[in-house]
Design a protein around this motif. Structure first.
Motif, PDB file in Angstrom:
ATOM      1  N   ALA A 170      35.473  29.570  38.106  1.00  0.00           N
ATOM      2  CA  ALA A 170      36.850  29.130  38.664  1.00  0.00           C
ATOM      3  C   ALA A 170      36.684  28.736  39.914  1.00  0.00           C
ATOM      4  N   THR A 171      37.648  27.874  40.304  1.00  0.00           N
ATOM      5  CA  THR A 171      37.579  27.373  41.709  1.00  0.00           C
ATOM      6  C   THR A 171      38.012  28.355  42.688  1.00  0.00           C
ATOM      7  N   THR A 172      38.206  28.318  43.795  1.00  0.00           N
ATOM      8  CA  THR A 172      38.497  29.209  44.896  1.00  0.00           C
ATOM      9  C   THR A 172      39.335  28.412  45.687  1.00  0.00           C
ATOM     10  N   SER A 173      40.688  28.714  45.995  1.00  0.00           N
ATOM     11  CA  SER A 173      41.359  27.938  47.119  1.00  0.00           C
ATOM     12  C   SER A 173      40.701  28.009  48.516  1.00  0.00           C
ATOM     13  N   SER A 174      40.554  29.329  48.506  1.00  0.00           N
ATOM     14  CA  SER A 174      39.894  29.451  50.044  1.00  0.00           C
ATOM     15  C   SER A 174      38.674  29.038  50.435  1.00  0.00           C
ATOM     16  N   GLY A 175      37.830  28.985  49.342  1.00  0.00           N
ATOM     17  CA  GLY A 175      36.312  28.534  49.558  1.00  0.00           C
ATOM     18  C   GLY A 175      36.484  27.116  49.653  1.00  0.00           C
ATOM     19  N   PHE A 176      37.356  26.493  49.008  1.00  0.00           N
ATOM     20  CA  PHE A 176      37.369  25.058  49.031  1.00  0.00           C
ATOM     21  C   PHE A 176      38.184  24.679  50.315  1.00  0.00           C
ATOM     22  N   ALA A 177      39.235  25.429  50.743  1.00  0.00           N
ATOM     23  CA  ALA A 177      39.599  25.232  52.067  1.00  0.00           C
ATOM     24  C   ALA A 177      38.724  25.260  53.304  1.00  0.00           C
ATOM     25  N   TRP A 178      38.052  26.240  53.273  1.00  0.00           N
ATOM     26  CA  TRP A 178      37.034  26.708  54.427  1.00  0.00           C
ATOM     27  C   TRP A 178      35.851  25.434  54.561  1.00  0.00           C
ATOM     28  N   SER A 179      35.504  25.134  53.374  1.00  0.00           N
ATOM     29  CA  SER A 179      34.484  23.989  53.335  1.00  0.00           C
ATOM     30  C   SER A 179      35.049  22.737  53.879  1.00  0.00           C
ATOM     31  N   ASN A 180      36.451  22.611  54.092  1.00  0.00           N
ATOM     32  CA  ASN A 180      36.983  21.462  54.769  1.00  0.00           C
ATOM     33  C   ASN A 180      37.442  21.792  55.876  1.00  0.00           C
ATOM     34  N   GLY A 181      37.327  22.751  56.697  1.00  0.00           N
ATOM     35  CA  GLY A 181      37.697  23.270  58.085  1.00  0.00           C
ATOM     36  C   GLY A 181      39.196  23.630  57.970  1.00  0.00           C
ATOM     37  N   CYS A 182      39.899  24.175  56.743  1.00  0.00           N
ATOM     38  CA  CYS A 182      41.147  24.496  56.748  1.00  0.00           C
ATOM     39  C   CYS A 182      41.250  25.919  56.370  1.00  0.00           C
ATOM     40  N   ALA A 183      42.334  26.490  56.623  1.00  0.00           N
ATOM     41  CA  ALA A 183      42.782  27.868  56.274  1.00  0.00           C
ATOM     42  C   ALA A 183      43.243  28.046  54.529  1.00  0.00           C
ATOM     43  N   ASP A 184      43.082  28.896  53.837  1.00  0.00           N
ATOM     44  CA  ASP A 184      43.559  28.944  52.675  1.00  0.00           C
ATOM     45  C   ASP A 184      44.937  28.468  52.610  1.00  0.00           C
TER      46      ASP A 184
END
Length: 274
Positions: A44-58
């Protein structure tokens, strides 16, 4: 041998029929492929993990960025992908339906819709509005073929509204609205989990497990839980190791690399026989 989207979706649906499985949450193609190598049957994807990898908050990534991420994750692995689709990326049910149609087209095997608003003053949609949003998502999935699972999420405990009765009422309403699987992230105790399982039976339940849980997979299976995800926990673990090593480096030390994976291992994972 690569599996088709239809095959991935059928395999994922079958996993929800019996037993209890772990649904880990990678944040990029590399972490997804490593989890596949360990024998997990779905991710499953993770919105928080993806956002952090792009320098953004969840919850601060655009719909376009999330759709591109979903396409990347689906292409990266033979495993079915369950999309963390936040609150549906729409201000009203019609917009949610449009966004869900786009998400289904990425090839995901399932997607979740939260009932959170992003407004600290009123963090949850009224239940009738939340139901209308789930119904819109259900309609969009059905019009796209109906083989993508819909997960209804009650965010009460995440936003600090720890009212179990309201959580159960929401989950029951979401089940009636067409959700195939129900999810109340933030519940922790065996009693809370069992209450959720019983409230929506026979539909399957997802439970989020993070740090400090004393429950095991066997415990959760005994409670009737069908699937267990970890949200941003794997991403946070990776960030923790990176931050500790970087802090040591900033202090002129190189002792933070002691537990680093070997380049040979990573090249072997991603390069096949090369």
């Amino acid at each position: 041998m690569s599996r088709s989207i239809a095959e991935k979706r059928a395999a994922f649906r079958a996993l929800h029929g019996s037993g209890c499985f772990v649904l880990p949450n990678p944040w990029d193609a590399g972490s997804a492929r490593y989890l596949e190598s360990l024998g997990f049957r779905a991710i499953a994807t993770t919105s928080s993990g993806f956002a952090w990898s792009n320098g953004c908050a969840d919850n601060h990534m655009s719909l376009e960025a999330v759709l591109a991420h979903l396409r990347s994750m689906v292409a990266a692995t033979n495993l079915p992908v369950n999309a963390d689709f936040e609150n549906g990326f729409g201000a009203n049910p019609e917009e949610v339906a449009e966004s869900v149609e786009l998400a289904v087209a990425t090839g995901v095997a399932a997607l979740s819709i939260e009932d959170s608003t992003g407004d600290a003053g009123a963090p949850l949609f009224p239940i009738d509005v939340a139901v209308a949003r789930l119904e819109a998502a259900r309609g969009a999935i059905d019009e796209s073929g109906g083989d993508t699972l819909l997960i209804g999420r009650a965010e009460n405990f995440v936003v600090g509204m720890t009212d179990l009765d309201d959580t159960l009422a929401r989950l029951q309403a979401y089940a009636a609205a067409g959700a195939d699987c129900l999810y109340a992230p933030g519940i922790r105790t065996a009693e809370e989990i069992q209450a959720v399982v019983q409230a929506v039976a026979p539909k399957p339940v997802n439970v989020l497990i993070g740090a400090n849980s004393t429950l095991t997979i066997d415990d959760l299976a005994a409670l009737g839980v069908r699937r267990v995800s970890v949200g941003g926990a794997l991403a946070r673990t990776a960030w923790g190791a990176f931050m500790r090593a970087a802090q040591s480096l900033a202090q002129g030390r190189f002792d933070g690399f002691g537990e680093a994976a070997s380049g040979a291992q990573l090249n072997g994972l991603f390069g096949g026989d090369a």
